[in-house]
Write a protein that holds these residues in place. Structure first.
Motif, PDB file in Angstrom:
ATOM      1  N   ARG A  25       7.636  15.172 -15.505  1.00  8.81           N
ATOM      2  CA  ARG A  25       6.353  14.750 -16.046  1.00  8.81           C
ATOM      3  C   ARG A  25       5.713  13.651 -15.224  1.00  8.81           C
ATOM      4  O   ARG A  25       4.651  13.159 -15.563  1.00  8.81           O
ATOM      5  N   ALA A  26       6.362  13.225 -14.142  1.00  7.20           N
ATOM      6  CA  ALA A  26       5.791  12.184 -13.297  1.00  7.20           C
ATOM      7  C   ALA A  26       4.533  12.657 -12.589  1.00  7.20           C
ATOM      8  O   ALA A  26       3.746  11.850 -12.138  1.00  7.20           O
ATOM      9  N   PHE A  27       4.331  13.987 -12.497  1.00  9.69           N
ATOM     10  CA  PHE A  27       3.140  14.498 -11.823  1.00  9.69           C
ATOM     11  C   PHE A  27       2.753  15.826 -12.451  1.00  9.69           C
ATOM     12  O   PHE A  27       3.547  16.498 -13.104  1.00  9.69           O
ATOM     13  N   ALA A  28       1.489  16.200 -12.226  1.00  8.12           N
ATOM     14  CA  ALA A  28       0.950  17.414 -12.831  1.00  8.12           C
ATOM     15  C   ALA A  28       1.287  18.627 -11.970  1.00  8.12           C
ATOM     16  O   ALA A  28       1.472  18.522 -10.762  1.00  8.12           O
ATOM     17  N   THR A  29       1.362  19.787 -12.614  1.00  5.14           N
ATOM     18  CA  THR A  29       1.588  21.041 -11.896  1.00  5.14           C
ATOM     19  C   THR A  29       0.249  21.719 -11.636  1.00  5.14           C
ATOM     20  O   THR A  29      -0.722  21.512 -12.356  1.00  5.14           O
ATOM     21  N   ASN A  93       8.316   3.670   3.380  1.00  3.64           N
ATOM     22  CA  ASN A  93       7.032   4.182   3.859  1.00  3.64           C
ATOM     23  C   ASN A  93       6.061   4.411   2.706  1.00  3.64           C
ATOM     24  O   ASN A  93       4.884   4.044   2.787  1.00  3.64           O
ATOM     25  N   TRP A  94       6.559   5.017   1.635  1.00  6.60           N
ATOM     26  CA  TRP A  94       5.681   5.284   0.496  1.00  6.60           C
ATOM     27  C   TRP A  94       5.229   3.993  -0.177  1.00  6.60           C
ATOM     28  O   TRP A  94       4.064   3.861  -0.584  1.00  6.60           O
ATOM     29  N   ASP A  95       6.125   3.026  -0.306  1.00  5.39           N
ATOM     30  CA  ASP A  95       5.746   1.742  -0.910  1.00  5.39           C
ATOM     31  C   ASP A  95       4.697   1.032  -0.062  1.00  5.39           C
ATOM     32  O   ASP A  95       3.739   0.447  -0.585  1.00  5.39           O
ATOM     33  N   THR A  96       4.874   1.073   1.255  1.00  3.28           N
ATOM     34  CA  THR A  96       3.891   0.458   2.141  1.00  3.28           C
ATOM     35  C   THR A  96       2.536   1.148   2.016  1.00  3.28           C
ATOM     36  O   THR A  96       1.497   0.496   1.950  1.00  3.28           O
ATOM     37  N   LEU A  97       2.557   2.466   1.962  1.00  4.83           N
ATOM     38  CA  LEU A  97       1.316   3.227   1.807  1.00  4.83           C
ATOM     39  C   LEU A  97       0.642   2.908   0.475  1.00  4.83           C
ATOM     40  O   LEU A  97      -0.587   2.784   0.392  1.00  4.83           O
ATOM     41  N   ASN A  98       1.443   2.768  -0.567  1.00  6.64           N
ATOM     42  CA  ASN A  98       0.899   2.445  -1.880  1.00  6.64           C
ATOM     43  C   ASN A  98       0.194   1.092  -1.872  1.00  6.64           C
ATOM     44  O   ASN A  98      -0.917   0.952  -2.386  1.00  6.64           O
ATOM     45  N   VAL A  99       0.849   0.090  -1.280  1.00  7.50           N
ATOM     46  CA  VAL A  99       0.329  -1.271  -1.318  1.00  7.50           C
ATOM     47  C   VAL A  99      -0.847  -1.459  -0.370  1.00  7.50           C
ATOM     48  O   VAL A  99      -1.873  -2.034  -0.734  1.00  7.50           O
ATOM     49  N   LYS A 100      -0.711  -0.962   0.871  1.00  9.01           N
ATOM     50  CA  LYS A 100      -1.701  -1.243   1.894  1.00  9.01           C
ATOM     51  C   LYS A 100      -2.921  -0.326   1.858  1.00  9.01           C
ATOM     52  O   LYS A 100      -4.006  -0.732   2.286  1.00  9.01           O
ATOM     53  N   VAL A 101      -2.753   0.901   1.367  1.00 12.00           N
ATOM     54  CA  VAL A 101      -3.824   1.886   1.500  1.00 12.00           C
ATOM     55  C   VAL A 101      -4.279   2.440   0.151  1.00 12.00           C
ATOM     56  O   VAL A 101      -5.449   2.321  -0.219  1.00 12.00           O
ATOM     57  N   LEU A 102      -3.345   3.049  -0.566  1.00 12.42           N
ATOM     58  CA  LEU A 102      -3.737   3.782  -1.765  1.00 12.42           C
ATOM     59  C   LEU A 102      -4.312   2.870  -2.846  1.00 12.42           C
ATOM     60  O   LEU A 102      -5.186   3.288  -3.612  1.00 12.42           O
ATOM     61  N   ARG A 103      -3.832   1.643  -2.915  1.00 11.59           N
ATOM     62  CA  ARG A 103      -4.372   0.719  -3.914  1.00 11.59           C
ATOM     63  C   ARG A 103      -5.848   0.422  -3.643  1.00 11.59           C
ATOM     64  O   ARG A 103      -6.648   0.272  -4.571  1.00 11.59           O
ATOM     65  N   LYS A 104      -6.221   0.349  -2.362  1.00  6.90           N
ATOM     66  CA  LYS A 104      -7.618   0.100  -2.021  1.00  6.90           C
ATOM     67  C   LYS A 104      -8.506   1.285  -2.380  1.00  6.90           C
ATOM     68  O   LYS A 104      -9.711   1.117  -2.590  1.00  6.90           O
ATOM     69  N   THR A 108      -3.169   4.857  -6.356  1.00  5.91           N
ATOM     70  CA  THR A 108      -1.744   4.545  -6.233  1.00  5.91           C
ATOM     71  C   THR A 108      -0.894   5.587  -6.957  1.00  5.91           C
ATOM     72  O   THR A 108      -1.325   6.200  -7.930  1.00  5.91           O
ATOM     73  N   LEU A 109       0.316   5.752  -6.467  1.00  3.57           N
ATOM     74  CA  LEU A 109       1.274   6.693  -7.044  1.00  3.57           C
ATOM     75  C   LEU A 109       2.286   5.925  -7.889  1.00  3.57           C
ATOM     76  O   LEU A 109       2.661   4.800  -7.550  1.00  3.57           O
ATOM     77  N   SER A 110       2.743   6.541  -8.967  1.00  2.94           N
ATOM     78  CA  SER A 110       3.717   5.895  -9.835  1.00  2.94           C
ATOM     79  C   SER A 110       5.078   5.827  -9.162  1.00  2.94           C
ATOM     80  O   SER A 110       5.360   6.537  -8.189  1.00  2.94           O
ATOM     81  N   ARG A 111       5.940   4.950  -9.687  1.00  2.00           N
ATOM     82  CA  ARG A 111       7.284   4.811  -9.140  1.00  2.00           C
ATOM     83  C   ARG A 111       8.051   6.132  -9.220  1.00  2.00           C
ATOM     84  O   ARG A 111       8.726   6.538  -8.269  1.00  2.00           O
ATOM     85  N   ALA A 112       7.930   6.799 -10.345  1.00  4.51           N
ATOM     86  CA  ALA A 112       8.639   8.075 -10.515  1.00  4.51           C
ATOM     87  C   ALA A 112       8.116   9.121  -9.544  1.00  4.51           C
ATOM     88  O   ALA A 112       8.888   9.926  -8.998  1.00  4.51           O
ATOM     89  N   HIS A 113       6.803   9.115  -9.321  1.00  3.58           N
ATOM     90  CA  HIS A 113       6.217  10.083  -8.400  1.00  3.58           C
ATOM     91  C   HIS A 113       6.674   9.802  -6.970  1.00  3.58           C
ATOM     92  O   HIS A 113       6.989  10.718  -6.201  1.00  3.58           O
ATOM     93  N   ALA A 128       0.420  15.140  -5.467  1.00  3.77           N
ATOM     94  CA  ALA A 128      -0.109  13.958  -4.773  1.00  3.77           C
ATOM     95  C   ALA A 128      -1.269  14.326  -3.858  1.00  3.77           C
ATOM     96  O   ALA A 128      -2.274  13.616  -3.794  1.00  3.77           O
ATOM     97  N   LEU A 129      -1.154  15.446  -3.145  1.00  5.34           N
ATOM     98  CA  LEU A 129      -2.237  15.874  -2.261  1.00  5.34           C
ATOM     99  C   LEU A 129      -3.466  16.317  -3.053  1.00  5.34           C
ATOM    100  O   LEU A 129      -4.603  16.103  -2.615  1.00  5.34           O
ATOM    101  N   HIS A 130      -3.231  16.930  -4.200  1.00  2.25           N
ATOM    102  CA  HIS A 130      -4.353  17.343  -5.044  1.00  2.25           C
ATOM    103  C   HIS A 130      -5.163  16.118  -5.496  1.00  2.25           C
ATOM    104  O   HIS A 130      -6.402  16.124  -5.447  1.00  2.25           O
ATOM    105  N   ALA A 131      -4.469  15.063  -5.909  1.00  2.00           N
ATOM    106  CA  ALA A 131      -5.150  13.836  -6.302  1.00  2.00           C
ATOM    107  C   ALA A 131      -5.821  13.169  -5.101  1.00  2.00           C
ATOM    108  O   ALA A 131      -6.941  12.648  -5.205  1.00  2.00           O
ATOM    109  N   LEU A 132      -5.146  13.189  -3.941  1.00  2.00           N
ATOM    110  CA  LEU A 132      -5.728  12.592  -2.752  1.00  2.00           C
ATOM    111  C   LEU A 132      -6.976  13.342  -2.307  1.00  2.00           C
ATOM    112  O   LEU A 132      -7.955  12.729  -1.862  1.00  2.00           O
TER     113      LEU A 132
END
Length: 257
Positions: A25-29, A93-104, A108-113, A128-132
């Protein structure tokens, strides 16, 4: 800037849709039509690796960062996302992407995702790509509106209206307003602490990334030193054999025998 409609590199294999099992349930199908449209969208973006198994190919976050950089090249420093095989580096890598890019981008992606993405869980990267993709479409629309004369004029008009709509304040009102504004910077310690913690987290991630790169450089240098030492030993052995041959007039022994 690169066009969002540029085609995939020649010879890059196209992704095929696979039927994913039930996902957490961390992400949609996504349904079949959404998946086919999503894969076509990703295939139109030039990436540094061929796409064979989308879950594994995107697990370290590198290709995901490249997709974002395709639309927002100034927002992403791709050297911050090295290719990785270990789970620790993938999560980094994902944490860095979340903080530096996706938050702006407010994406942002959840921890579970993130955990599911690093593990290559079926359906995780598609979600994730669908949301992006939706986020990038909003960015492109906003750019198109801002680029039109109407958008530029509207932005200027909104700025000027905010400046002129308020009636002039009396001296007493200005004095009261200045009194209210003065302690504003210190009246929200919790908010200030949250901002400081956020900045500290970004600095920590940057320093950890620098440390990781320095460790990799040290390992490479140590390997080169080991090889050079081995070559020096071989040369010393050859020199020793040549000296024995010159002094004794015999046949030098083979090195390593």
């Amino acid at each position: 800037p690169r066009s969002p409609l540029c085609r995939a590199r020649p010879g890059t294999p196209r992704m095929t849709m696979t039927t994913a099992p039930a996902t957490p349930r961390a992400f949609a199908t996504l349904d079949d039509a959404q998946l086919q449209s999503l894969y076509a969208w990703v295939d139109a973006i030039p990436l540094s690796r061929p796409k064979r198994s989308i879950g594994r190919d995107f697990a370290d976050g590198v290709l995901y960062a490249e997709v974002v950089a395709h639309y927002c090249p100034r927002l992403v420093d791709l050297h911050n996302y090295p290719a990785a095989n270990s789970m620790q580096q993938k999560l980094y890598n994902w944490d860095t992407l979340n903080v530096k890019v996706l938050r702006k981008l407010d994406a942002t992606l959840s921890r579970a995702h993130v955990d599911a993405l690093a593990r290559g869980a079926p359906g995780a990267i598609e979600s994730a790509l669908h949301a992006l993709r939706a986020t990038m479409l909003r960015v492109l629309k906003r750019r198109q509106v801002d680029a039109t004369p109407q958008g530029t004029a509207a932005a200027k008009g909104a700025t000027s209206s905010r400046r002129t709509s308020a009636p002039p304040a009396s001296p007493d009102e200005e004095a009261h307003a200045s009194v209210r504004r003065e302690p504003r910077s210190s009246s929200h310690p919790a908010r200030r602490e949250a901002v400081e913690a956020q900045v500290d987290q970004e600095l920590l991630i940057e320093k950890e990334h620098e440390i990781h790169e320095l460790r990799e450089t040290i390992e490479i240098l140590e390997q080169k030193v080991t090889k050079l030492e081995h070559l020096v030993r071989l040369k010393d052995a050859k020199i020793h054999n040549l000296k024995e041959r010159v002094l004794g007039g015999g046949t030098p022994a083979r090195s390593g025998s």
